[in-house]
Design an enzyme around this catalytic site. Sequence first.
Site, PDB file in Angstrom:
ATOM      1  N   THR A 211     -29.123  95.782  12.299  1.00 55.73           N
ATOM      2  CA  THR A 211     -28.760  97.156  11.921  1.00 55.73           C
ATOM      3  C   THR A 211     -27.429  97.198  11.175  1.00 55.73           C
ATOM      4  O   THR A 211     -27.199  98.090  10.379  1.00 55.73           O
ATOM      5  CB  THR A 211     -28.669  98.049  13.174  1.00 55.73           C
ATOM      6  N   THR A 212     -26.544  96.226  11.451  1.00 60.41           N
ATOM      7  CA  THR A 212     -25.258  96.186  10.735  1.00 60.41           C
ATOM      8  C   THR A 212     -25.475  95.583   9.348  1.00 60.41           C
ATOM      9  O   THR A 212     -25.024  96.135   8.343  1.00 60.41           O
ATOM     10  CB  THR A 212     -24.228  95.330  11.511  1.00 60.41           C
TER      11      THR A 212
END
Length: 533
Positions: free
Chosen positions: A99-100
Amino acid sequence: MVVKPAARGAKPVGQAYKDKSKPADIRQSNINAAKAVSDAIRTSLGPRGMDKMIQAGNGEVTITNDGATILKQMNVIHPAAKMLVELSRAQDVEAGDGTTSVVVVAGALLEAAEKLLQMGIHPTAISDAFQRCSTKAVEILNDMSQPIELTDRETLIKSASTSLNSKVVSQHSSQLAPIAVDAVLKVTETGHEAGCDLKNIKTIRSLGGTIEDTELIDGLVFTQRSSGVNGPKRLEKAKIGLIQFCISAPKTDMDHSVIVSDYAAMDRVLKEERAYILNIVKQIKKSGCNVLLVQKSILRDAVSDLAMHFLDKIKVMVVKDIEREDIEFVCKTLNCRPIASLDHFLPEHLVSADLVEEVASGSTKFVKVTGIQNQGKTVSIVVRGSNKLVLEEADRSLHDALCVVRCLVKKRAQIAGGGAPEIEMALALAAHAQTLEGVDAYCFRAYANALEVIPSTLAENAGLNPIATVTELRNRHAQGEKNAGINVRKGAITDILAENVVQPLLVSISSITLASETVRSILKIDDIVNTMQ
């Protein structure tokens, strides 16, 4: 023929007035806002990434380095920046991990697009070229992936460990990774791997103890303690009944009060209530049930004190106030249907289990059911932690690890981690750009350079020299070492597969396609219109 000159100040017919600067300004503003979000979480990428402390308005504090969690709680006002928050959420739903990195990649692609726009290339041309780049990048990823088998538990554990290594609880990855793998394999139905649903894995947080005390329970766990003072706390060969009706005096539908002035009449009311409850309790005893699960009631007490007294006497363990949304999970696990009325409370509607006991965990107690007959494909995990912050982060980290294993179950292929796939894609796309001509060649080259942001950030966060590291990494890949990546622990470039740093193919594919789609959407916006309400 006489041509009259146009009146001074009049516009030439057929030429609408066009403001060329406004769309460019809007585009620039969108790109800047999205890049600001990307830069904010860039430092939390990778195993040496920093954590963020998030303080909510009500004073609640969260410590995490999970991109989706940070962005979800961030107060983002600009509409284009909100698109990056949605992008992170989409990656969380699709793959669960990465997600980062998906936001960091999107930020880098926007920076590349910004330079292309300054060269005078039309945004639509950039957008279409980026679409072709992402398709080509997915092909490259597929080529460098390695197929795996679900029976190979060790490989699955390696992937789960890699996901946990960038979290606060990384030192416990050797224990949490096998739990995640076993849990997902337990709920996966053979032949229906694509439909692997993480809702069948229930995670229960229990304050007290350490993360090492986290355990996987093949059965059911209720967060409530058993009701009743003198009732049994441990039952072997249990007969479990799940009811949705109340064992308490009935209430009228309307709100009204009955005034009883005569003692005899009051006595009669109490006797009726007693007889009503006794009738229900007798029916329960007759069926042979000795563990009663009661759904939470909104209108009145699900089990009255008098009923509790009778149930204690006939030695029935009662777990009451089971939430309505948990009923589906309980039914799935016990492989039964809830009993909605007393007439259906029959022996054939009960479920057998080897053991039902109340277990103390830290400062709380919960009820554990194991050895269920014909158990459904569900499993429970009890996560332990010494304080609330550690407990919440352990829960989030475990969720990411579960998602990683689910990705491998859905698409059985893995690739090396440590920035290896990004550099490989960058080199292959740059080589492909040499064969193209015109605008496409510029766009492919810019896209390839943008992908290098991941290894560069990994090196930066690990305290290495990003330029020297990425150059060395590019050199090793050019010599044909496809799996060379940044080894953060040793601070050098090594064969990352040998170090067991692997990730699911689905995570990388999803992150490239979703980031490209978001960047294309942002490039195509040329105006922001406010509505009335």
